[in-house]
Design a protein around this motif. Sequence first.
Motif, PDB file in Angstrom:
ATOM      1  N   GLN A 196       1.761  -4.799   9.389  1.00 40.74           N
ATOM      2  CA  GLN A 196       1.378  -3.595  10.116  1.00 40.74           C
ATOM      3  C   GLN A 196       0.183  -3.893  11.013  1.00 40.74           C
ATOM      4  OE1 GLN A 196       1.146  -0.049   7.590  1.00 40.74           O
ATOM      5  NE2 GLN A 196       2.118  -1.160   5.921  1.00 40.74           N
TER       6      GLN A 196
ATOM      7  N   TYR B 254      -3.133  -1.913  12.843  1.00 38.81           N
ATOM      8  CA  TYR B 254      -3.990  -0.735  12.813  1.00 38.81           C
ATOM      9  C   TYR B 254      -5.010  -0.838  13.929  1.00 38.81           C
ATOM     10  CZ  TYR B 254      -2.321   0.590   8.159  1.00 38.81           C
ATOM     11  OH  TYR B 254      -1.540   0.981   7.093  1.00 38.81           O
TER      12      TYR B 254
ATOM     13  N   TYR C  12     -12.000   0.471   0.198  1.00 39.19           N
ATOM     14  CA  TYR C  12     -12.254  -0.758   0.932  1.00 39.19           C
ATOM     15  C   TYR C  12     -13.711  -0.755   1.390  1.00 39.19           C
ATOM     16  CZ  TYR C  12      -7.240  -1.821   1.619  1.00 39.19           C
ATOM     17  OH  TYR C  12      -5.921  -2.132   1.442  1.00 39.19           O
TER      18      TYR C  12
ATOM     19  N   ARG D 175       9.124  -4.889   9.761  1.00 44.85           N
ATOM     20  CA  ARG D 175       9.610  -5.392   8.494  1.00 44.85           C
ATOM     21  C   ARG D 175       9.864  -6.894   8.588  1.00 44.85           C
ATOM     22  NH1 ARG D 175      14.240  -0.729   7.608  1.00 44.85           N
ATOM     23  NH2 ARG D 175      12.884   1.034   8.083  1.00 44.85           N
TER      24      ARG D 175
ATOM     25  N   ASP E 123       1.459  -6.652   3.377  1.00 46.94           N
ATOM     26  CA  ASP E 123       1.620  -6.364   1.954  1.00 46.94           C
ATOM     27  C   ASP E 123       2.447  -7.497   1.376  1.00 46.94           C
ATOM     28  OD1 ASP E 123       4.285  -3.832   1.883  1.00 46.94           O
ATOM     29  OD2 ASP E 123       4.007  -5.603   3.108  1.00 46.94           O
TER      30      ASP E 123
ATOM     31  N   PHE F 220      -6.403  -4.482  13.921  1.00 44.51           N
ATOM     32  CA  PHE F 220      -6.269  -5.251  12.684  1.00 44.51           C
ATOM     33  C   PHE F 220      -4.796  -5.386  12.314  1.00 44.51           C
ATOM     34  CE2 PHE F 220     -10.675  -5.257  11.236  1.00 44.51           C
ATOM     35  CZ  PHE F 220     -11.211  -4.214  11.970  1.00 44.51           C
TER      36      PHE F 220
ATOM     37  N   ASN G 128      12.199  -0.904   1.806  1.00 42.78           N
ATOM     38  CA  ASN G 128      11.374  -1.842   2.557  1.00 42.78           C
ATOM     39  C   ASN G 128      10.711  -1.200   3.777  1.00 42.78           C
ATOM     40  OD1 ASN G 128      10.240  -4.397   2.793  1.00 42.78           O
ATOM     41  ND2 ASN G 128      11.772  -5.095   4.244  1.00 42.78           N
ATOM     42  N   SER G 129      10.493   0.126   3.717  1.00 44.19           N
ATOM     43  CA  SER G 129       9.882   0.758   4.880  1.00 44.19           C
ATOM     44  C   SER G 129       8.374   0.639   4.870  1.00 44.19           C
ATOM     45  CB  SER G 129      10.288   2.217   4.960  1.00 44.19           C
ATOM     46  OG  SER G 129       9.848   2.903   3.800  1.00 44.19           O
ATOM     47  N   GLY G 130       7.843   0.144   3.791  1.00 42.61           N
ATOM     48  CA  GLY G 130       6.449  -0.224   3.843  1.00 42.61           C
ATOM     49  C   GLY G 130       5.501   0.815   3.313  1.00 42.61           C
ATOM     50  N   ASN G 131       4.343   0.333   3.063  1.00 45.53           N
ATOM     51  CA  ASN G 131       3.278   1.115   2.463  1.00 45.53           C
ATOM     52  C   ASN G 131       2.239   1.379   3.536  1.00 45.53           C
ATOM     53  OD1 ASN G 131       1.260   2.120   0.819  1.00 45.53           O
ATOM     54  ND2 ASN G 131       0.600   0.109   0.156  1.00 45.53           N
ATOM     55  N   THR G 132       2.355   2.469   4.248  1.00 44.27           N
ATOM     56  CA  THR G 132       1.411   2.787   5.312  1.00 44.27           C
ATOM     57  C   THR G 132       0.195   3.456   4.716  1.00 44.27           C
ATOM     58  OG1 THR G 132       3.188   3.016   6.901  1.00 44.27           O
ATOM     59  CG2 THR G 132       1.089   4.054   7.449  1.00 44.27           C
ATOM     60  N   ILE G 133      -0.950   2.955   5.101  1.00 42.45           N
ATOM     61  CA  ILE G 133      -2.207   3.466   4.560  1.00 42.45           C
ATOM     62  C   ILE G 133      -2.903   4.334   5.587  1.00 42.45           C
ATOM     63  CG2 ILE G 133      -4.531   2.742   3.914  1.00 42.45           C
ATOM     64  CD1 ILE G 133      -3.401   0.606   2.237  1.00 42.45           C
ATOM     65  N   TYR G 134      -3.479   5.429   5.116  1.00 41.21           N
ATOM     66  CA  TYR G 134      -4.235   6.340   5.963  1.00 41.21           C
ATOM     67  C   TYR G 134      -5.668   6.378   5.461  1.00 41.21           C
ATOM     68  CZ  TYR G 134       0.212   7.656   7.879  1.00 41.21           C
ATOM     69  OH  TYR G 134       1.431   7.611   8.514  1.00 41.21           O
TER      70      TYR G 134
ATOM     71  N   LEU H 228      -2.481  -3.474   0.708  1.00 43.05           N
ATOM     72  CA  LEU H 228      -2.504  -4.110   2.018  1.00 43.05           C
ATOM     73  C   LEU H 228      -3.722  -5.002   2.126  1.00 43.05           C
ATOM     74  CD1 LEU H 228      -1.458  -1.368   4.597  1.00 43.05           C
ATOM     75  CD2 LEU H 228      -0.081  -3.199   3.617  1.00 43.05           C
TER      76      LEU H 228
ATOM     77  N   LEU I  16       4.592  -0.626  12.231  1.00 45.17           N
ATOM     78  CA  LEU I  16       4.992  -1.475  11.107  1.00 45.17           C
ATOM     79  C   LEU I  16       6.229  -2.250  11.502  1.00 45.17           C
ATOM     80  CD1 LEU I  16       5.358  -0.453   7.389  1.00 45.17           C
ATOM     81  CD2 LEU I  16       7.312  -1.419   8.593  1.00 45.17           C
TER      82      LEU I  16
ATOM     83  N   TYR J 116      -7.275   4.090  -2.481  1.00 44.70           N
ATOM     84  CA  TYR J 116      -7.922   2.792  -2.344  1.00 44.70           C
ATOM     85  C   TYR J 116      -9.377   2.968  -1.889  1.00 44.70           C
ATOM     86  CZ  TYR J 116      -2.964   1.573  -1.817  1.00 44.70           C
ATOM     87  OH  TYR J 116      -1.602   1.452  -1.989  1.00 44.70           O
TER      88      TYR J 116
ATOM     89  N   HIS K  44      -3.073   3.865  11.690  1.00 44.47           N
ATOM     90  CA  HIS K  44      -1.842   3.077  11.692  1.00 44.47           C
ATOM     91  C   HIS K  44      -1.159   3.155  13.051  1.00 44.47           C
ATOM     92  CE1 HIS K  44       2.552   2.592  10.864  1.00 44.47           C
ATOM     93  NE2 HIS K  44       2.076   1.527  10.273  1.00 44.47           N
TER      94      HIS K  44
ATOM     95  N   ASN L  45       6.261  -6.636   4.817  1.00 46.53           N
ATOM     96  CA  ASN L  45       6.034  -5.997   6.099  1.00 46.53           C
ATOM     97  C   ASN L  45       4.702  -6.455   6.671  1.00 46.53           C
ATOM     98  OD1 ASN L  45       8.192  -3.782   5.716  1.00 46.53           O
ATOM     99  ND2 ASN L  45       6.878  -3.579   3.927  1.00 46.53           N
TER     100      ASN L  45
END
Lengths: 117, 112
Positions: free
Chosen positions: B33, B35, A35, B50, B92, B88, A101-107, B100, B48, A33, B45, B31
């Motif tokens: 999240q 940050y 941003y 759900r 999603d 923040f 459904n554990s999610g999309n964690t972004i780094y 996100l 999170l 991504y 991060h 979800n």
Amino acid sequence: DAGITQSPRHKVTETGTPVTLRCHQTENHRYMYWYRQDPGHGLRLIHYSYGVKDTDKGEVSDGYSVSRSKTEDFLLTLESATSSQTSVYFCAISRLGTEFNSGNTIYFGEGSWLTVV
Amino acid sequence: SQQGEEDPQALSIQEGENATMNCSYKTSINNLQWYRQNSGRGLVHLILIRSNEREKHSGRLRVTLDTSKKSSSLLITASRAADTASYFCATDARMGAQKLVFGQGTRLTINP
């Protein structure tokens, strides 16, 4: 450390010149991504990629193009930079969860500060 | 347009006090999240939660989620000077294909 490197980290350029920012990852993640972060606007998605040669627009894509010819590199190009594109640009990768459904964690990378004068 | 909106925009408290930040969002989510961003750095991060969870803990962090009100809160207990940062929330949206959407953030300052 998610193995993300952005370059250049700082750049000053003149209005009307092309600029390319590079994001490099070492972990072979599918999603990448770009941003931008501006005061009063938070982070806004410019473009993202879900694989080599597969990209899509975010909410603020006008004036930007991207390319992903290799899994590890995601390039953001400003074809003709404008002062409104002065911003901090963050590249990010996604580590998708393995559970349902554990999610999309972004780094995130450390950012590229771009000033257009 | 922003999906998440944090409140307050800025918060200043004394070390040792608890800090609470809120996030509201507009559409259904999978979800939510949180940050953290230190000055001049990228976002990191934190936690999170759900859509089927109501509360989650991680160390000194406590996150709640109320899907009926489309809101979440982040509580940092026993704050430390090192907690000074911007926080923040990110969602999603269910139709948001691995994207996100971030709010504008809360700037937290912990005074020693």
